[in-house]
Design a protein around this motif. Structure first.
Motif, mmCIF file in Angstrom:
data_model
loop_
_atom_site.group_PDB
_atom_site.id
_atom_site.type_symbol
_atom_site.label_atom_id
_atom_site.label_comp_id
_atom_site.label_asym_id
_atom_site.label_seq_id
_atom_site.Cartn_x
_atom_site.Cartn_y
_atom_site.Cartn_z
ATOM 1 N N PRO A 1 33.923 13.904 -17.727
ATOM 2 C CA PRO A 1 33.734 15.335 -17.449
ATOM 3 C C PRO A 1 32.453 15.921 -18.003
ATOM 4 C CG PRO A 1 35.398 15.011 -19.135
ATOM 5 C CD PRO A 1 35.090 13.651 -18.584
ATOM 6 N N GLU A 2 31.880 15.332 -19.053
ATOM 7 C CA GLU A 2 30.696 15.917 -19.674
ATOM 8 C C GLU A 2 29.389 15.415 -19.057
ATOM 9 O OE1 GLU A 2 31.551 12.118 -21.869
ATOM 10 O OE2 GLU A 2 32.691 13.791 -21.000
ATOM 11 N N ALA A 3 29.444 14.481 -18.123
ATOM 12 C CA ALA A 3 28.226 13.906 -17.545
ATOM 13 C C ALA A 3 27.519 14.913 -16.645
ATOM 14 C CB ALA A 3 28.565 12.650 -16.757
ATOM 15 N N ASP A 4 26.181 14.793 -16.572
ATOM 16 C CA ASP A 4 25.439 15.667 -15.659
ATOM 17 C C ASP A 4 25.451 15.058 -14.256
ATOM 18 O OD1 ASP A 4 23.422 13.691 -15.469
ATOM 19 O OD2 ASP A 4 22.237 14.600 -17.072
ATOM 20 N N ASP A 5 24.902 15.803 -13.310
ATOM 21 C CA ASP A 5 24.972 15.387 -11.898
ATOM 22 C C ASP A 5 24.307 14.033 -11.669
ATOM 23 O OD1 ASP A 5 26.209 17.771 -11.507
ATOM 24 O OD2 ASP A 5 24.598 18.698 -10.328
ATOM 25 N N SER A 6 23.157 13.823 -12.278
ATOM 26 C CA SER A 6 22.434 12.577 -12.078
ATOM 27 C C SER A 6 23.216 11.385 -12.626
ATOM 28 C CB SER A 6 21.055 12.658 -12.745
ATOM 29 O OG SER A 6 20.342 11.455 -12.573
ATOM 30 N N GLN A 7 23.835 11.551 -13.767
ATOM 31 C CA GLN A 7 24.623 10.464 -14.345
ATOM 32 C C GLN A 7 25.828 10.125 -13.467
ATOM 33 O OE1 GLN A 7 25.278 12.449 -18.127
ATOM 34 N NE2 GLN A 7 23.996 10.947 -19.210
ATOM 35 N N ILE A 8 26.493 11.155 -12.965
ATOM 36 C CA ILE A 8 27.638 10.929 -12.083
ATOM 37 C C ILE A 8 27.201 10.191 -10.824
ATOM 38 C CG2 ILE A 8 29.322 12.084 -10.586
ATOM 39 C CD1 ILE A 8 30.130 12.016 -13.503
ATOM 40 N N ALA A 9 26.102 10.643 -10.209
ATOM 41 C CA ALA A 9 25.625 10.008 -8.982
ATOM 42 C C ALA A 9 25.263 8.547 -9.229
ATOM 43 C CB ALA A 9 24.420 10.768 -8.443
ATOM 44 N N SER A 10 24.564 8.273 -10.325
ATOM 45 C CA SER A 10 24.156 6.901 -10.636
ATOM 46 C C SER A 10 25.376 6.003 -10.848
ATOM 47 C CB SER A 10 23.272 6.883 -11.878
ATOM 48 O OG SER A 10 22.075 7.605 -11.653
ATOM 49 N N SER A 11 26.350 6.511 -11.562
ATOM 50 C CA SER A 11 27.550 5.711 -11.832
ATOM 51 C C SER A 11 28.350 5.449 -10.559
ATOM 52 C CB SER A 11 28.423 6.417 -12.869
ATOM 53 O OG SER A 11 27.746 6.525 -14.104
ATOM 54 N N LEU A 12 28.444 6.445 -9.706
ATOM 55 C CA LEU A 12 29.148 6.236 -8.438
ATOM 56 C C LEU A 12 28.440 5.196 -7.576
ATOM 57 C CD1 LEU A 12 30.090 9.931 -7.543
ATOM 58 C CD2 LEU A 12 31.681 8.105 -8.171
ATOM 59 N N LEU A 13 27.123 5.230 -7.578
ATOM 60 C CA LEU A 13 26.356 4.272 -6.769
ATOM 61 C C LEU A 13 26.455 2.847 -7.317
ATOM 62 C CD1 LEU A 13 23.215 6.468 -6.065
ATOM 63 C CD2 LEU A 13 24.921 5.719 -4.400
ATOM 64 N N GLU A 14 26.859 2.709 -8.577
ATOM 65 C CA GLU A 14 27.029 1.374 -9.173
ATOM 66 C C GLU A 14 28.412 0.781 -8.921
ATOM 67 O OE1 GLU A 14 26.147 2.016 -13.252
ATOM 68 O OE2 GLU A 14 23.977 2.266 -12.932
ATOM 69 N N LEU A 15 29.323 1.562 -8.310
ATOM 70 C CA LEU A 15 30.657 1.053 -8.005
ATOM 71 C C LEU A 15 30.579 -0.088 -7.005
ATOM 72 C CD1 LEU A 15 32.599 4.428 -7.535
ATOM 73 C CD2 LEU A 15 32.704 2.918 -9.534
ATOM 74 N N ASP A 16 31.539 -0.989 -7.061
ATOM 75 C CA ASP A 16 31.566 -2.038 -6.031
ATOM 76 C C ASP A 16 31.969 -1.413 -4.696
ATOM 77 O OD1 ASP A 16 34.488 -2.025 -5.720
ATOM 78 O OD2 ASP A 16 34.532 -2.965 -7.693
ATOM 79 N N GLU A 17 31.776 -2.168 -3.647
ATOM 80 C CA GLU A 17 31.949 -1.623 -2.295
ATOM 81 C C GLU A 17 33.363 -1.093 -2.064
ATOM 82 O OE1 GLU A 17 31.448 -3.066 2.367
ATOM 83 O OE2 GLU A 17 30.635 -4.280 0.727
ATOM 84 N N ALA A 18 34.365 -1.797 -2.569
ATOM 85 C CA ALA A 18 35.751 -1.382 -2.337
ATOM 86 C C ALA A 18 36.054 -0.053 -3.026
ATOM 87 C CB ALA A 18 36.702 -2.461 -2.831
ATOM 88 N N ARG A 19 35.639 0.097 -4.289
ATOM 89 C CA ARG A 19 35.910 1.337 -5.014
ATOM 90 C C ARG A 19 35.086 2.493 -4.450
ATOM 91 N NH1 ARG A 19 35.532 1.701 -11.053
ATOM 92 N NH2 ARG A 19 37.026 3.399 -10.714
ATOM 93 N N PHE A 20 33.881 2.183 -4.016
ATOM 94 C CA PHE A 20 33.044 3.235 -3.432
ATOM 95 C C PHE A 20 33.670 3.755 -2.136
ATOM 96 C CE2 PHE A 20 29.362 5.033 -1.202
ATOM 97 C CZ PHE A 20 28.829 5.823 -2.214
ATOM 98 N N LYS A 21 34.267 2.853 -1.372
ATOM 99 C CA LYS A 21 34.915 3.266 -0.125
ATOM 100 C C LYS A 21 36.146 4.117 -0.427
ATOM 101 C CE LYS A 21 34.769 0.415 3.249
ATOM 102 N NZ LYS A 21 34.984 -0.723 4.169
#
Length: 328
Positions: A22-42
Motif C-alpha cells: 500500500p505504501e508504494a508509489d505509482d512507478s514502483q507498483i507499475a514496475s512490480s506488476l510488469l515483473e509478474l510472470d505471464e499467468a499472474r499478469f493475466k
C-alpha cells in the motif's frame, strides 16, 4: 464509460492491493506488476476488468514509469482529459525531439495539448478561398468533433479579443480551448461535459446558467443528421426524419439564442448529407432522408444571414456547412 485517468487510477489502486504494497508509489507498483510472470499478469488484467494484457502492459503501466520531467506532465494531461493515445503520441514526439519540454509544459498549463498533435498545417491564406481546405484530424473525426483549425478561424473572424464565446454543445471543448488561447473569454457545456473545461449541462439550462444577452459569439455544433437518425429519430412516431431533425435543431436554437447579445454572431455548423439514405419503408414506398435547408431555420429565428462557409478536409473525408447569422 470511465475516462483514461480513471482507468489509470483504478489499475494502480488494484495493483497495490494485488501486491499487498500500500505504501508504494505509482512507478514502483507499475514496475512490480510488469515483473509478474505471464499467468499472474493475466489474472491481474482480468481482475481490473481489462481484456488486453498488451494494452495494460504497454499503455497504462508504461505511462506510470515515465520519469520526470516529462512523465508528471503526461500524467497531469491524463487527469485533465487526455486519452492514452494522445499522451503516448506526445511522449513519442518528445523522444524524437519534435516536441520541446517547454511546449509540453505550456500545453499542460493551458489544456491545449491537442494543438501539439496537429502535425499538418493548412495552406497559407486558406480562409480566404471559396472552400476552406483544412488539415485532417482523424481523432476529432471519430468523435464527430470540430477540427481545431476551423474553430480557430471562426473565433478570429467573428469575435474580438476579450469577448465572450459560448458553446453549449462543446463536446471535447475544442471551441472553448481555442477561444481561451486567442484571448477571449469562453464558456462551454455539454450533456457529457467533464466539469472542467466543459460543464455538464443540458442546453435547456443555458440561460439560467449564464443569463440573457451576455455572449458576443454563440457557436452551435450539434450532432450530425446521421447521429440523429441513429439515436433520436423514431419512425414509429415521426414520418419525415429530415423535418424532425430541423425541428430538433430549432428547439436547441430557441434555448441558446437568448444568451446572445444584440449584434452578436451565431455560428451554426452542420454536416450535410450528400447522397440519399434509405431510411424507412411506408406503405410499400421507400423514403429517402436528406437534411433540410438550414437558411430557413435561421430566418425563422429572426437572424440576419451574414455568411456561408464550406469547409472540407484535405483528404476529402470530412466536410462541414457553416452558417453565420447576426442577431438584430
Amino acid at each position: 464509460m470511465p475516462n483514461a485517468y480513471q482507468v489509470y487510477q483504478r489499475v494502480l489502486q488494484a495493483g497495490r492491493a494485488f501486491l499487498n504494497w500500500p505504501e508504494a508509489d505509482d512507478s514502483q507498483i507499475a514496475s512490480s506488476l510488469l515483473e509478474l510472470d505471464e499467468a499472474r499478469f493475466k489474472i491481474f488484467t482480468h481482475q481490473v476488468g481489462m481484456n488486453s494484457t498488451k494494452h495494460l502492459r504497454y499503455t497504462v503501466l508504461a505511462l506510470a514509469r515515465v520519469e520526470p520531467p516529462v512523465g508528471p506532465l503526461l500524467r497531469e494531461l491524463l487527469a485533465v482529459g487526455a486519452s492514452f493515445v494522445e499522451v503516448h503520441k506526445l511522449l513519442s514526439l518528445y523522444r524524437k525531439k519534435r516536441l520541446e519540454l517547454a511546449q509540453l509544459q505550456k500545453a499542460t498549463q493551458e489544456c491545449s495539448w491537442r494543438a501539439l498533435l496537429t502535425t499538418r498545417r493548412a495552406p497559407v491564406d486558406w480562409v480566404n478561398r471559396p472552400v476552406w481546405i483544412f488539415p485532417a484530424d482523424k481523432r476529432n473525426r471519430r468523435l464527430e468533433g470540430l477540427n481545431p483549425a476551423i474553430a480557430e478561424v471562426l473565433i478570429q473572424r467573428y469575435s474580438e479579443p476579450g469577448g465572450l464565446v459560448v458553446d453549449p454543445m462543446a463536446g471535447q471543448g475544442t471551441v472553448v480551448q481555442k477561444a481561451l488561447e486567442l484571448g477571449r473569454k469562453a464558456w462551454g457545456s455539454d450533456i457529457a461535459g467533464d466539469g472542467r473545461l466543459v460543464q455538464k449541462m443540458e442546453i435547456a439550462g443555458l440561460v439560467d446558467a449564464l443569463g440573457e444577452e451576455v455572449a458576443d459569439l454563440l457557436v452551435l455544433h450539434p450532432p450530425t443528421f446521421s447521429w440523429f437518425a441513429r439515436n433520436v429519430f423514431d419512425p414509429r412516431i415521426h414520418e419525415h426524419p429530415e423535418t424532425d431533425y430541423t425541428n430538433w435543431l430549432s428547439r436547441h436554437l430557441e434555448c441558446a439564442l437568448p444568451v446572445l447579445k444584440p449584434r452578436g454572431r451565431l455560428v451554426l455548423i452542420v454536416r450535410p448529407e450528400h447522397k440519399p439514405r434509405r431510411f424507412i419503408r411506408h406503405q410499400g414506398l421507400v423514403r429517402w432522408a436528406f437534411v433540410a435547408p438550414l437558411e430557413l431555420l435561421l430566418s425563422e429565428q429572426d437572424l440576419e444571414p451574414l455568411h456561408y462557409h464550406l469547409a472540407v478536409s484535405e483528404d476529402g473525408e470530412e466536410d462541414w456547412s457553416i452558417f453565420v447569422g447576426l442577431k438584430p
